[in-house]
Design a protein around this motif. Sequence first.
Motif, PDB file in Angstrom:
ATOM      1  N   PRO A   1       7.817   0.311 -29.660  1.00  0.00           N
ATOM      2  CA  PRO A   1       6.562   0.605 -28.980  1.00  0.00           C
ATOM      3  C   PRO A   1       5.770  -0.666 -28.725  1.00  0.00           C
TER       4      PRO A   1
ATOM      5  N   LEU B   1       3.169   7.563 -33.640  1.00  0.00           N
ATOM      6  CA  LEU B   1       3.836   8.123 -32.469  1.00  0.00           C
ATOM      7  C   LEU B   1       3.755   9.641 -32.550  1.00  0.00           C
TER       8      LEU B   1
ATOM      9  N   LYS C   1       4.483  13.957 -35.888  1.00  0.00           N
ATOM     10  CA  LYS C   1       4.146  12.545 -35.732  1.00  0.00           C
ATOM     11  C   LYS C   1       5.054  11.689 -36.608  1.00  0.00           C
TER      12      LYS C   1
END
Length: 185
Positions: free
Chosen positions: A98, A47, A28
């Motif tokens: 994102p 993420l 992550k």
Amino acid sequence: MKKLIVILFLTVAIMGCDNSTEPITGNKVLFLKVDYKTNTFEGGKELAFAKDTETFTITNVYDPPGDLGSVKLMYSELNDTLFSGTIIWMGKGEMTYPKDLLPADQFQAVVTTDYVTPSAGFENVFNPYEGTYDYDKVWSSVQSLVKVRQYLKSNPNATVKLFLYQPSVGMGNPADWDWILFLKS
């Protein structure tokens, strides 16, 4: 007297509560956004990636703004996107990836007075307009977050990677700019 003892016990329990000991599992990356002018934490996102890697390298794909440009930051080992945004000359671009960042108030902070720093320091992964910055001012706004401390414990030798996203250039407005930080588990 009993009420006072209960209140003291609860206060000590809450102050001693440190959720930063929960391990981060899997591969992550914690994405954090901090305002350039005020160094205020604005939000972030965790993420997750299917494959794990020993190293964490960020490379950039930069299209300088003539009128419209862009910057994309890639997790090199996986050839996966970490950040993407447009840059507009005499205007304002926007972050395209994102999406759906969690707001700052969704991140829990530890109740403590200690100050933690990444043992391996900071790495500026993209800075097209060379400059020196005091990264400690940026770091101060996120170092008390539980998630940040979990990542530091999960990967104590990691370098915190960051860059200054400037979606407005030319007559750019620094109020539009943000620091983006990446911590890998």
